[in-house]
Motif scaffolding. Sequence first.
Motif, mmCIF file in Angstrom:
data_model
loop_
_atom_site.group_PDB
_atom_site.id
_atom_site.type_symbol
_atom_site.label_atom_id
_atom_site.label_comp_id
_atom_site.label_asym_id
_atom_site.label_seq_id
_atom_site.Cartn_x
_atom_site.Cartn_y
_atom_site.Cartn_z
ATOM 1 N N GLU A 2 -6.867 13.919 -3.996
ATOM 2 C CA GLU A 2 -7.483 15.076 -3.403
ATOM 3 C C GLU A 2 -6.936 15.349 -2.016
ATOM 4 O OE1 GLU A 2 -11.673 14.658 -3.544
ATOM 5 O OE2 GLU A 2 -11.768 14.794 -5.717
ATOM 6 N N SER A 3 -7.278 16.532 -1.510
ATOM 7 C CA SER A 3 -6.747 16.953 -0.227
ATOM 8 C C SER A 3 -7.189 16.052 0.919
ATOM 9 C CB SER A 3 -7.179 18.396 0.062
ATOM 10 O OG SER A 3 -8.596 18.502 0.057
ATOM 11 N N GLU A 4 -8.335 15.329 0.748
ATOM 12 C CA GLU A 4 -8.794 14.445 1.812
ATOM 13 C C GLU A 4 -7.765 13.381 2.162
ATOM 14 O OE1 GLU A 4 -12.693 15.422 -0.386
ATOM 15 O OE2 GLU A 4 -10.559 15.382 -0.791
ATOM 16 N N CYS A 5 -6.849 13.089 1.229
ATOM 17 C CA CYS A 5 -5.873 12.035 1.475
ATOM 18 C C CYS A 5 -4.790 12.470 2.446
ATOM 19 C CB CYS A 5 -5.239 11.591 0.150
ATOM 20 S SG CYS A 5 -6.364 10.627 -0.847
ATOM 21 N N GLU A 6 -4.717 13.766 2.738
ATOM 22 C CA GLU A 6 -3.734 14.308 3.656
ATOM 23 C C GLU A 6 -2.341 13.756 3.386
ATOM 24 O OE1 GLU A 6 -7.012 14.522 7.281
ATOM 25 O OE2 GLU A 6 -5.146 13.419 7.527
ATOM 26 N N LEU A 34 6.078 8.767 -8.295
ATOM 27 C CA LEU A 34 4.734 8.442 -7.815
ATOM 28 C C LEU A 34 4.379 9.230 -6.564
ATOM 29 C CD1 LEU A 34 4.600 4.574 -8.390
ATOM 30 C CD2 LEU A 34 3.578 6.386 -9.781
ATOM 31 N N GLU A 35 5.362 9.514 -5.726
ATOM 32 C CA GLU A 35 5.098 10.355 -4.557
ATOM 33 C C GLU A 35 4.640 11.739 -4.983
ATOM 34 O OE1 GLU A 35 7.720 9.166 -0.735
ATOM 35 O OE2 GLU A 35 8.875 9.942 -2.421
ATOM 36 N N ILE A 60 -1.154 4.375 -6.095
ATOM 37 C CA ILE A 60 -1.111 3.548 -4.882
ATOM 38 C C ILE A 60 -0.588 2.147 -5.189
ATOM 39 C CG2 ILE A 60 -2.461 2.604 -2.982
ATOM 40 C CD1 ILE A 60 -2.140 5.653 -2.952
ATOM 41 N N SER A 61 -1.081 1.546 -6.270
ATOM 42 C CA SER A 61 -0.625 0.206 -6.625
ATOM 43 C C SER A 61 0.837 0.223 -7.053
ATOM 44 C CB SER A 61 -1.501 -0.371 -7.743
ATOM 45 O OG SER A 61 -1.186 -1.725 -7.985
ATOM 46 N N CYS A 71 4.714 5.422 2.395
ATOM 47 C CA CYS A 71 4.761 6.874 2.199
ATOM 48 C C CYS A 71 3.363 7.463 2.027
ATOM 49 C CB CYS A 71 5.649 7.235 1.011
ATOM 50 S SG CYS A 71 4.969 6.780 -0.595
ATOM 51 N N VAL A 72 2.317 6.640 2.093
ATOM 52 C CA VAL A 72 0.953 7.163 1.980
ATOM 53 C C VAL A 72 0.203 6.920 3.288
ATOM 54 C CG1 VAL A 72 0.946 6.643 -0.482
ATOM 55 C CG2 VAL A 72 -0.138 5.046 1.094
ATOM 56 N N ASP A 73 -0.786 7.760 3.540
ATOM 57 C CA ASP A 73 -1.652 7.611 4.705
ATOM 58 C C ASP A 73 -2.773 6.655 4.319
ATOM 59 O OD1 ASP A 73 -3.598 7.878 6.695
ATOM 60 O OD2 ASP A 73 -3.106 9.983 7.056
ATOM 61 N N LYS A 74 -2.641 5.401 4.723
ATOM 62 C CA LYS A 74 -3.576 4.365 4.285
ATOM 63 C C LYS A 74 -5.004 4.646 4.741
ATOM 64 C CE LYS A 74 0.043 0.798 4.401
ATOM 65 N NZ LYS A 74 1.059 1.692 5.017
ATOM 66 N N GLU A 75 -5.180 5.099 5.973
ATOM 67 C CA GLU A 75 -6.533 5.377 6.464
ATOM 68 C C GLU A 75 -7.165 6.524 5.698
ATOM 69 O OE1 GLU A 75 -6.788 5.897 10.641
ATOM 70 O OE2 GLU A 75 -5.977 3.915 11.131
ATOM 71 N N ALA A 76 -6.385 7.560 5.402
ATOM 72 C CA ALA A 76 -6.913 8.694 4.651
ATOM 73 C C ALA A 76 -7.265 8.287 3.226
ATOM 74 C CB ALA A 76 -5.891 9.832 4.641
ATOM 75 N N VAL A 77 -6.444 7.444 2.622
ATOM 76 C CA VAL A 77 -6.725 6.959 1.268
ATOM 77 C C VAL A 77 -8.024 6.169 1.262
ATOM 78 C CG1 VAL A 77 -5.956 5.379 -0.541
ATOM 79 C CG2 VAL A 77 -4.329 6.965 0.487
ATOM 80 N N ALA A 78 -8.188 5.258 2.231
ATOM 81 C CA ALA A 78 -9.409 4.458 2.301
ATOM 82 C C ALA A 78 -10.630 5.347 2.494
ATOM 83 C CB ALA A 78 -9.306 3.437 3.430
ATOM 84 N N SER A 79 -10.524 6.346 3.353
ATOM 85 C CA SER A 79 -11.633 7.260 3.602
ATOM 86 C C SER A 79 -12.030 8.011 2.336
ATOM 87 C CB SER A 79 -11.248 8.252 4.707
ATOM 88 O OG SER A 79 -12.286 9.188 4.931
#
Length: 365
Positions: A2-6, A34-35, A60-61, A71-79
């Motif tokens: 989703e867009s929350e992942c930025e 995967l990207e 992600i895995s 290549c991913v925003d880890k904080e955004a993914v966790a949120s």
Amino acid sequence: MESECEPMDEPPSPPSDSNSQTHVFDKDRHVTYLEMMYQLLPWPYQNQEINRLTLAYFVISGLDLLSALDCVDKEAVASWVLSLQAHPKDNAELNDGQFYGFQGSRTSQFPPESSGDLSHNSSHLASTYSALSILKIVGYNFSNIDSEMILTSMRNLQQPDGSFMPLHTGAETDLRFTYCAAAICFMLEDWRGMDKEKAKEYILNCQSYDGGFGIKPGSESHGGGIYCAVASLRLMGFIGVDLLSNSATSSIINVPLLLSWILQRQATDGGFQGRPNKDSDTCYAFWIGATLRILGGHKFIDEKALHGFLLTCQYEYGGFSKFPGERADLYHSYYGITAFSLLGESGMNPLCVELGITDRAATGI
């Protein structure tokens, strides 16, 4: 996701190599695949909306296995993952029979209809396993998770025979959800969420006359069921590592008969079939291969032949298909990638076979 992942502002460019049929593991193309899935899932996945969290786990895995997690925003993914956790209104609701784990997607959070029934499912064991796995991968601090809420309510899902329902409203019970429950307890380092002895007995009742495990007692032996059974027993501490070298005869499962069934699943094309008389399928390179790694029997398979079969399922634009010559899909792409990690492919992170994530994520290093 989703867009929350930025995700990144621009989609990645395809690799410069134009070879459509490659005879080597094409890591760069798989990262690109995967990207793109991280950016936006294609329209055929619309009917999988309810499983968005599980699809995110594959992405992600998979990137972590490919050493491309940067290549991913880890904080955004966790949120985003944490936003899908269900919460009771008060402590009294912890004993209302519901499960307060993670919901599969935003649509799972729709309010109840006028009848009082949820429009979609509520918290689900598979979604909770996927959520915790993702949080492990991105390095989230588990001390911030209310594990007691998850585990206390998860006990509501265990049935008298030791099996688990995936959600509180009622559903099928089989080894898939026993595995999810075991993995959840293991990752949270707290076994209050299940009666391990009852779960063990349920698993043992699933071992068939031919040595394999069905997904429920009395059902046909199946590659996925075998993994769920063996990995669960390992996570719960009822079997050790490398059973073939360490007192296999005293194990609670019939290891020689199980190994015989498993080794017969490698077909003449080098791939693994999930059941007798079925075609080889990419995903069983993980389900069977990971089980063999736990048992210590991976040295008995033809790894070169398996490697060759998997390459016939490698799609020209990245990812893996179920069968040779078909288009890639996210599920088989992920398990194709895990299979190459098991085969020791260069440039990949090693896999924790019991949890289905990298060793790095599993140990928190």
